[in-house]
Structures are given as structure tokens and as C-alpha cells.
Design a protein around this motif. Structure first.
Motif, short mmCIF file in Angstrom:
data_model
loop_
_atom_site.label_atom_id
_atom_site.label_comp_id
_atom_site.label_asym_id
_atom_site.label_seq_id
_atom_site.Cartn_x
_atom_site.Cartn_y
_atom_site.Cartn_z
N GLY A 18 0.81 -1.20 0.00
CA GLY A 18 0.00 0.00 0.00
C GLY A 18 0.84 1.25 0.00
O GLY A 18 2.06 1.22 -0.22
N SER A 19 0.21 2.38 0.28
CA SER A 19 0.92 3.65 0.35
C SER A 19 1.83 3.64 1.58
O SER A 19 1.75 2.74 2.43
CB SER A 19 -0.08 4.80 0.46
N GLU A 22 -0.27 3.64 4.70
CA GLU A 22 -0.89 2.35 4.97
C GLU A 22 0.13 1.35 5.53
O GLU A 22 -0.16 0.63 6.48
CB GLU A 22 -1.51 1.79 3.70
N GLU A 23 1.31 1.33 4.92
CA GLU A 23 2.35 0.41 5.40
C GLU A 23 2.83 0.79 6.79
O GLU A 23 3.11 -0.06 7.62
CB GLU A 23 3.51 0.36 4.40
N LYS A 26 0.27 -0.45 9.17
CA LYS A 26 0.39 -1.90 9.34
C LYS A 26 1.55 -2.24 10.27
O LYS A 26 1.44 -3.12 11.14
CB LYS A 26 0.62 -2.58 7.99
#
Length: 93
Positions: A18-19, A22-23, A26
Motif C-alpha cells: 500500500g501507500s 498504509e504500510e 500496518k
């Protein structure tokens, strides 16, 4: 087939990357264990997992955290003093 290790890491998930945000989210969830029960039960069986290596270092050497904290505090104070000096108008001579 050989076992996963530093020379032979396990295959990556098929999950798309992901972007950056997002990362990062996570990674934060994985480190705090709030993403899933699986993350909370993480048991590393290899020596190459960076999260496990840092956690092991902190457990084995708690004085290292105190040293890093002291150094970081000194760095922040130095930067603050530098900024204060740069923003303070110089007196005319």
C-alpha cells in the motif's frame, strides 16, 4: 527445500503493497499487537526479524535504552539552543 533463515527468508505474502501511510499503519499495528491476535502471538523462530532483534536487545540491555534516551535528550537540547540563537536578534555593536 531449506528452512527459512538469514540466507533464505520465507516468501512474502501475496498482499499488495500500500501507500507509505498504509504500510506505516500496518507496521504500527504489528508492533503494538493491536492488528490481530496473530500479531499479538508473534513468536520469531529466526534471528533476522528486526522487531524481534530490537525487542531482544532491549530485554538483554535495558541500560542501552537509558543511554539512547540521554543522548536523544542532549541532541534535542542542542538543536533547541541552536534554533533559539538563530532566531534571537543580534545586538548592534
Amino acid at each position: 527445500m531449506s528452512a527459512p533463515g538469514p540466507e533464505n527468508p520465507p516468501p512474502l505474502d501475496d498482499e499488495p503493497v500500500g501507500s507509505i501511510a498504509e504500510e506505516a499503519f500496518k507496521l504500527f499495528d504489528a508492533m503494538t499487537g493491536s492488528a490481530t491476535d496473530e500479531a499479538a502471538q508473534h513468536q520469531c523462530s529466526t534471528a533476522w526479524c528486526p522487531v524481534c532483534r530490537v525487542a531482544g536487545l532491549v530485554r538483554e540491555h535495558p541500560e542501552a535504552i537509558a543511554s539512547v534516551t540521554t543522548s536523544a535528550t542532549a541532541l534535542v537540547r542542542s538543536v533547541r539552543n541552536l534554533v533559539d540563537q538563530a532566531l534571537t536578534p543580534q545586538e548592534k555593536q
